[in-house]
Design a protein around this motif. Structure first.
Motif: not given
Ligand SMILES: [Zn+2]
Length: 1010
Positions: A562-569
């Motif tokens: 899963v590609r996540i763009t949310d920097v909260k990750v």
């Protein structure tokens, strides 16, 4: 006359060029430099024209203490009729090390056949003594997190450090010139006192691996020596390079399956090198393809592509001034795929470089005639190579060394600039989440294939990427997956409000134990590149992709990514993983019966072969047992003690559930089939990847050639399964015919003169092919109950020569898929071939064949190209026409079927037709290509509708056995690990492939097999 005039012009040009030399020569050659006159005389003698040399290499500096390459070669580097074995080259490099404090040799690992690989560092005594300290400074530039991204500190480190310029030779074994060129280069760098060479020595460390494909090198020298011993005869083609693959050893930089790639990457990362410059020899006279052509790889830092221009063009510019013809850059090499060895630098914040110089595949001096395409003048090649010239290995050595020395000189002059860029690229890789993104890739803990997941993550670890594991559940905001319904409502809303809508988002939670590859790390780019999707427009001006257009590792690996763009990750609590990742394995519960879920993890096939004496059965239906759901194909294991099983499943990362009684489900035995893998003597390139996968899975097999198949009329007594992997681009006819039989025999075997060949397989004559007897033997093998498995052109062979009745190949119109990931759909989930698979597997397609099915053995009765339309007459379009003046009759039903099915037979076709295939022998489609809209997963696809919905994997029962056809290639370059088990299922279930087969309504003929 023309010839004389030509020579006069060349002479005049040489005079002008000579004047320019004077300026450059002051730097390049110290007038006080002592010269090895004898060696220099030989250089001149072996160089076929003065303009095929340069002031950098037209002499050899003399040394009272350091031996020249002649000490080992008995002649100069690049001398005719001489190719040194790896041991000779290494012996020389170690002589240099003993003779001077400016050279250091290190071992960097071994090959698959146990040969050593080395790296040779050359620099001033001071730098050689400072290697460790320099490395620790470079390590901080390579990972700016270690200095808190402090630019001022970076600047201090840059000032104190020198870069590492890493040169690799002869990855392609028939490209033979680099080892001697690099021996001589090391010598020059160590002893020459000219200002230019001193500057190189003082300002950078040159690191040299004189040959990358060491196994292939020694075989190539054997072949060359055979050629020298048999003048006037044809000599054998280098059918094996490394143990597994030939030319594709330069396509392994993504999956890192080969030792040579692993060893070079480890060296590049350990030394914190700035450049990886790989030497090839297949284009006249020096093609610096560093800049190449578009499309450029889309995940690279533009700083690197700028460096390519700078370095590549400087190289051309300087050699142009030296008057050396045929030096150019750009050309038609596209810079899209990151599979090339040199790309290890591009993907690790370095600079990738590649030369193609001109080799004669050996050390013969030859008159070489070029094609108009090769000698034509173009915008990027204003001084093209000569249409015809006498060419020697020494010429090649001159070009290779001159290019390299100019590059080293340029790099030394600009060493601080390139070190600053190195730091900047590393820093920007760490800053990726804040800029272009993504922030991370997540591998969810609930992936049904933990083994496949671990396999993929281990590749990333091998690439130098940090993998971390979530210590608690975490959630991120993601763009909502669109459904068809959403699409419609959105469109309506848009037209209504006539304004742009923000894309809908949702919070997504991931369980504890999920793995993360965060993008705030120095090697984020390689992870992003491997895990992202590729899109190559069918209208791209580049019409001929140089290599694969897709590689998306999650898709080919059948692993959820899963590609996540949310920097909260990046706030997710994580723990670091040090050791190579391993899926957890073990036994749960008590008892003597063990159940292991079939999830298509590759370790399952190893389990079968590791415990040869255990009884294993496959469930033919999904079932629930001890509160756990098991897939079709799951293993029921008996006859082994927990003490015996536990270490095996732990090691393989498999979970077994123990019980006192077996689950109540229909099963069939899964046996350790006796396997043969077939190769041709035309090419072993693509089958090598299959052997590599099968060896890795620890499945024993017998390796046989098409000639052995032709000799053996009783294959069934030895084998249960014969795998015939793709045989390059050869037609089925060529595989049967082999090579033409005129001329001399071409032996491939071990002899005192050729000690390095014939170890994988041998023959007295490579020319004969499979032959009609071989085709017949394969047919008998299947009829007697064997399973023959083909892929791409070997499937085409089975279809073309009548081994797969009912399957035919449709001609292609516009369809184009060049190393593309295509979506498939499960057609028959009950077939053992797809045990363990859920739907939507992505497969690798390289211009794959379009299959059609028929219930007629001759392939007849296929659907018309266009649906028949009703003729002019009464009523609406959907009404029947009605002839007047007679009662109405019912129209016979027109046979209809899906694109992956055979059309039902009409009564007309069934009548007295020997071609009608009995229902139990009709091809069974297991996987088909997805519908046009969903077909493309990644890469280039044109003309999708031609192959959409057509069969991809077909099981054809033939008498007592089966022919299994793959139109795709399920085992490719270590990248398609998600489709390996389609092959393993065929092996494990070889005598039960008919399990789950739907009974036909039609009458069964008495000759029915199993
Ligand atoms: Zn090459």
């Amino acid at each position: 006359m023309e010839k004389i005039l030509g020579r006069m012009i060349l002479f005049a040009a040489a005079t002008i060029v000579a004047a320019q030399f004077m300026v450059a020569q002051v730097r390049i050659r110290d007038p006080k430099q002592a010269i090895d006159e004898e060696y220099t005389k030989k250089i001149r003698e072996y160089t076929t024209e003065p303009f095929f040399n340069s002031p950098w290499t037209d002499y050899l500096p003399a040394s009272a203490t350091v031996p020249t390459p002649k000490a080992v070669l008995g002649d100069v580097a690049g001398a005719p009729n001489k190719l040194p074995y790896s041991t000779d080259v290494y012996r020389y490099m170690r002589m240099l090390e003993r003779a001077t404090g400016r050279v250091k040799v290190v071992s960097i690992g071994t090959t698959e056949e146990g040969r050593e690989m080395i790296a040779v560092a050359v620099a001033s005594e001071r730098l050689i003594a400072d290697l460790e300290q320099n490395r620790s400074r470079l390590a901080r530039l390579a990972d700016p997190r270690l200095i808190n991204m402090d630019d001022a500190e970076a600047e201090r480190l840059v000032a104190a450090s020198v870069p590492i310029y890493y040169i690799t030779g002869s990855i392609h074994a028939p490209e033979t010139g680099a080892p001697t060129a690099l021996m001589e280069l090391a010598y020059r760098l160590a002893v020459d006192e000219s200002p230019a060479i001193q500057a190189i020595r003082d300002r950078l460390v040159t690191l040299i691996t004189p040959m990358v494909e060491v196994d292939g090198r020694d075989r190539q020298v054997d072949v060359y020596n055979w050629h020298l011993a048999h003048p006037g005869q044809n000599w054998p083609n280098l059918i094996y390079w490394g143990k597994y693959v030939a030319h594709d050893n330069n396509r392994d930089a993504m999956a890192l399956t080969l030792k040579l790639t692993q060893n070079v990457l480890k060296t590049f990362i350990d030394w914190k090198a700035q450049v990886l410059h790989d030497l090839h020899e297949s284009v006249p006279y020096l093609y610096d393809n560093t800049i190449g052509d578009e499309p450029y790889n889309a995940w690279l830092d533009p700083i690197l592509t700028d460096e390519w221009q700078m370095i590549g063009w400087h190289n051309v510019s300087e050699m142009t001034k030296l008057g050396m013809p045929g030096v150019f850059a750009h050309g038609d090499f596209d810079t899209w795929s990151p599979g090339y060895l040199m790309f290890l630098a591009a993907t690790h914040n370095g600079i990738s470089r590649l030369y193609e110089t001109f080799g004669n595949a050996g050390a013969d001096t030859l008159e070489r005639t070029l094609t108009p395409q090769q000698y034509g003048r173009t915008w990027y090649r204003q001084n093209p190579p000569l249409p015809k010239a006498k060419w020697s290995q020494r010429n090649n050595n001159n070009y290779e060394q001159t290019g390299l020395l100019i590059s080293l000189d340029h790099f030394a002059e600009n060493s601080k600039l390139f070190l600053r860029n190195f730091y900047l690229k590393s820093k920007r890789s760490i800053d990726k989440p804040k800029n272009e993104g993504p922030a991370a890739y997540v591998f969810p803990a609930d992936d049904p294939r933990p083994g496949g997941q671990a396999e993929l993550l281990r590749i990333l670890q091998l690439q130098g990427c940090e993998v971390v594991q979530a210590a608690a559940p975490f959630s991120v905001t993601m763009r909502k997956a669109k459904s068809d319904k959403d699409d419609k409502t959105e469109k309506n809303e848009k037209t209504e409000k006539n304004e742009k809508k923000e894309p809908a988002t949702e919070a997504v939670q991931f369980p504890a134990g999920s793995y993360l590859v965060r993008m705030d790390q120095p090697y984020s780019r390689v992870a992003d590149m491997l895990l992202d999707y590729q899109y190559w427009s069918p209208n791209d001006p580049q019409r001929r992709p140089y290599d694969d257009t897709a590689w998306t590792f999650g898709e080919f690996g059948n692993v959820k990514v899963v590609r996540i763009t949310d920097v909260k990750v990046l706030d997710a609590p994580v723990r670091k993983l040090q050791a190579p990742l391993q899926a957890p394995g073990g036994i749960r519960g008590q008892g003597t019966v063990f159940v292991v879920n079939h999830n298509s993890d590759n370790a399952l096939v190893t389990l079968r072969y590791k415990l040869r004496n255990a009884r294993m059965d496959a469930a033919e239906e999904p079932f629930e047992f001890q509160g756990v759901k098991f897939n079709r194909g799951s293993f029921v294991i008996r006859g082994v003690s927990p003490g015996e099983l536990r270490p095996v499943v732990s090691d393989l990362g498999l979970q077994a559930i123990a019980a006192s009684e077996a689950p109540s489900v229909v099963t069939h035995p899964i046996r350790a089939a006796r396997l043969a893998v077939v190769h041709t003597w035309l090419t072993t390139q693509d089958e090598g990847w299959w052997r590599h996968a099968i060896d890795n899975a620890s499945i024993p097999f017998t390796y046989i050639s098409t000639q052995a198949v032709a000799r053996d009329s009783n294959l069934r007594s030895k084998y249960d399964v014969i795998i015939f992997p793709p045989a390059g681009r050869n037609t089925p006819q060529a595989i049967v015919a082999g090579m033409p039989m005129w001329g001399n025999a071409l032996p491939w075997k071990k002899t005192p003169e050729t000690p390095n060949i014939g170890n994988l397989d041998s023959t007295d004559d490579m020319r004969p092919g499979l032959s009609w007897t071989g085709v017949d033997n394969l047919k008998n093998f299947v009829q007697q109950g064997g399973v023959l498995l083909g892929s791409m052109n070997t499937s085409d062979l089975a279809i073309t020569f009548g081994l797969a009745p009912g399957v035919s190949i449709a001609p292609k119109q516009k369809f184009k898929a060049t190393g593309t990931a295509l979506r498939t759909k499960l057609v028959d989930a009950s077939s053992p071939l797809v045990y363990g698979y859920t739907d939507n597997l992505a497969v690798y397609c390289f211009e794959c064949s379009i299959y059609n099915l028929s219930n007629l053995a001759n392939g007849g009765g296929q659907r018309p190209a266009v649906e028949p339309e009703r003729t002019t007459g009464r009523g609406t379009k959907d009404d029947p026409d009605l002839p007047q003046g007679r009662p109405v009759v019912d129209l016979p039903e027109i046979p209809k079927a899906e694109a992956w099915e055979a059309l039902p037979l009409t009564d007309e076709q069934k009548r007295n037709n020997t071609a009608v295939i009995p229902p139990e022998f009709r091809p069974r489609v297991v996987l088909r290509y997805a519908d046009t809209k969903e077909l493309l997963v990644s890469g280039l696809l044109d003309g999708a509708s031609e192959i959409a919905q057509h069969p991809a994997v077909v099981d054809v029962p033939v008498d007592r056995g089966h022919v299994v056809l793959f139109s795709n290639n399920p085992m490719w370059r270590g990248e398609t690990q998600g489709s390996y088990f389609l092959v393993y299922n065929a092996i494990l279930n070889f005598d039960s492939l008919n399990a789950g087969r739907k009974k036909s309504d039609e009458a069964v003929t008495p000759s029915a097999g199993r």
